[in-house]
Design a protein around this motif. Structure first.
Motif, PDB file in Angstrom:
ATOM      1  N   PHE A  31     -24.120 -10.867 -61.860  1.00  0.00           N
ATOM      2  CA  PHE A  31     -24.625 -12.004 -62.847  1.00  0.00           C
ATOM      3  C   PHE A  31     -23.470 -13.298 -62.887  1.00  0.00           C
ATOM      4  CE2 PHE A  31     -24.761 -13.624 -67.451  1.00  0.00           C
ATOM      5  CZ  PHE A  31     -25.957 -14.126 -67.381  1.00  0.00           C
ATOM      6  N   ILE A  32     -22.254 -12.999 -62.822  1.00  0.00           N
ATOM      7  CA  ILE A  32     -21.376 -14.224 -63.099  1.00  0.00           C
ATOM      8  C   ILE A  32     -21.560 -15.153 -62.119  1.00  0.00           C
ATOM      9  CG2 ILE A  32     -18.871 -14.553 -62.664  1.00  0.00           C
ATOM     10  CD1 ILE A  32     -18.329 -11.884 -64.260  1.00  0.00           C
ATOM     11  N   TYR A  33     -21.780 -14.652 -60.657  1.00  0.00           N
ATOM     12  CA  TYR A  33     -22.195 -15.479 -59.431  1.00  0.00           C
ATOM     13  C   TYR A  33     -23.368 -16.150 -59.768  1.00  0.00           C
ATOM     14  CZ  TYR A  33     -18.036 -13.883 -57.079  1.00  0.00           C
ATOM     15  OH  TYR A  33     -16.591 -13.716 -56.793  1.00  0.00           O
ATOM     16  N   GLY A  34     -24.301 -15.326 -60.398  1.00  0.00           N
ATOM     17  CA  GLY A  34     -25.853 -15.899 -60.517  1.00  0.00           C
ATOM     18  C   GLY A  34     -25.837 -16.770 -61.612  1.00  0.00           C
ATOM     19  N   PHE A  35     -25.148 -16.716 -62.771  1.00  0.00           N
ATOM     20  CA  PHE A  35     -24.986 -17.725 -63.807  1.00  0.00           C
ATOM     21  C   PHE A  35     -24.121 -19.017 -63.179  1.00  0.00           C
ATOM     22  CE2 PHE A  35     -22.704 -19.662 -67.282  1.00  0.00           C
ATOM     23  CZ  PHE A  35     -23.837 -19.879 -68.012  1.00  0.00           C
ATOM     24  N   LEU A  36     -22.983 -18.877 -62.546  1.00  0.00           N
ATOM     25  CA  LEU A  36     -22.319 -19.952 -62.127  1.00  0.00           C
ATOM     26  C   LEU A  36     -22.987 -20.783 -60.987  1.00  0.00           C
ATOM     27  CD1 LEU A  36     -18.823 -18.556 -61.874  1.00  0.00           C
ATOM     28  CD2 LEU A  36     -19.601 -20.269 -63.606  1.00  0.00           C
ATOM     29  N   PHE A  37     -23.618 -20.140 -59.918  1.00  0.00           N
ATOM     30  CA  PHE A  37     -24.275 -20.776 -58.848  1.00  0.00           C
ATOM     31  C   PHE A  37     -25.740 -21.072 -58.962  1.00  0.00           C
ATOM     32  CE2 PHE A  37     -20.053 -19.446 -57.257  1.00  0.00           C
ATOM     33  CZ  PHE A  37     -19.586 -20.428 -56.826  1.00  0.00           C
ATOM     34  N   GLY A  38     -26.320 -20.106 -59.782  1.00  0.00           N
ATOM     35  CA  GLY A  38     -27.770 -20.356 -59.877  1.00  0.00           C
ATOM     36  C   GLY A  38     -27.850 -21.066 -60.994  1.00  0.00           C
ATOM     37  N   GLY A  39     -27.619 -20.704 -62.409  1.00  0.00           N
ATOM     38  CA  GLY A  39     -28.114 -21.244 -63.520  1.00  0.00           C
ATOM     39  C   GLY A  39     -27.441 -22.655 -63.817  1.00  0.00           C
ATOM     40  N   PHE A  40     -25.993 -22.762 -63.647  1.00  0.00           N
ATOM     41  CA  PHE A  40     -25.168 -23.795 -63.926  1.00  0.00           C
ATOM     42  C   PHE A  40     -25.382 -24.555 -62.586  1.00  0.00           C
ATOM     43  CE2 PHE A  40     -21.173 -26.168 -63.655  1.00  0.00           C
ATOM     44  CZ  PHE A  40     -21.499 -26.792 -64.847  1.00  0.00           C
ATOM     45  N   GLY A  41     -25.433 -24.050 -61.480  1.00  0.00           N
ATOM     46  CA  GLY A  41     -25.807 -24.847 -60.469  1.00  0.00           C
ATOM     47  C   GLY A  41     -27.250 -25.639 -60.297  1.00  0.00           C
ATOM     48  N   ASP A  42     -27.978 -24.859 -60.885  1.00  0.00           N
ATOM     49  CA  ASP A  42     -29.553 -25.617 -61.214  1.00  0.00           C
ATOM     50  C   ASP A  42     -29.312 -26.890 -62.043  1.00  0.00           C
ATOM     51  OD1 ASP A  42     -32.586 -25.865 -60.695  1.00  0.00           O
ATOM     52  OD2 ASP A  42     -32.387 -25.192 -62.890  1.00  0.00           O
ATOM     53  N   VAL A  43     -28.933 -26.617 -63.233  1.00  0.00           N
ATOM     54  CA  VAL A  43     -28.478 -27.651 -64.153  1.00  0.00           C
ATOM     55  C   VAL A  43     -27.902 -28.838 -63.577  1.00  0.00           C
ATOM     56  CG1 VAL A  43     -27.609 -28.256 -66.477  1.00  0.00           C
ATOM     57  CG2 VAL A  43     -28.511 -26.150 -66.174  1.00  0.00           C
ATOM     58  N   VAL A  44     -26.682 -28.647 -62.806  1.00  0.00           N
ATOM     59  CA  VAL A  44     -25.912 -29.564 -62.279  1.00  0.00           C
ATOM     60  C   VAL A  44     -26.875 -30.382 -61.061  1.00  0.00           C
ATOM     61  CG1 VAL A  44     -23.982 -30.068 -60.496  1.00  0.00           C
ATOM     62  CG2 VAL A  44     -23.829 -28.622 -62.748  1.00  0.00           C
TER      63      VAL A  44
END
Length: 156
Positions: A31-44
């Motif tokens: 989840f940490i990797y998903g949040f950083l690279f998926g969720g936050f990455g998508d927003v960026v």
């Protein structure tokens, strides 16, 4: 109707895959990797490509519209990155093939979201430049995961 239920259906399906394939003890780490690279990455990425470069944009988000982005898009990317990392092959040659394939899957997903009426883009961006973007994104995720995670050794 399709535009309203597309993301919720994808999220439910991806969530089921996550629960069935990722051991409970590893969920937090994935989840940490998903949040950083998926969720936050998508927003960026959306912030850059939509709000600054005007290459892509969300539409018809309805109640899920937050600051011009579909609120459910980052959640879907969190789950997608978790699934991607869970099945990441250990051998380098297969990792390259996997990343190339996932970049193609991502372009296809972009077309699917486009056809559902939720997403649009400059005609010159898809498929080649979007593929290069996804190839860079998945390669970066893989590199960071391999360099920083103990999960790569334990998910064999």
């Amino acid at each position: 109707m399709l535009s309203t239920f597309f993301y919720p259906c994808y999220i439910v399906a991806a969530f089921i895959v996550v629960l069935l394939t990722i051991p409970q003890r590893d969920l937090k780490n994935y989840f940490i990797y998903g949040f950083l690279f998926g969720g936050f990455g998508d927003v960026v990425v959306v912030g850059l490509f939509q709000n600054i470069l005007h290459i892509i944009w969300f539409k018809n988000a309805g109640i899920f519209n937050v600051l011009g982005e579909n609120l459910l898009s980052p959640l879907s990317w969190i789950l997608t990155v978790m699934i991607f990392l869970r099945f990441l092959p250990l051998r380098k040659v297969f990792q390259y093939t996997y990343i190339i394939g996932f970049a193609a899957f991502s372009v296809g997903y972009g077309y699917l979201v486009h056809n559902a009426g939720l997403f649009d883009f400059q005609s010159w961006y898809y498929p080649f430049f979007s593929y290069m973007t996804f190839l860079f994104w998945w390669s970066t995720i893989t590199w960071v995961f391999i360099k920083t995670s103990s999960l790569i050794k334990s998910h064999a």
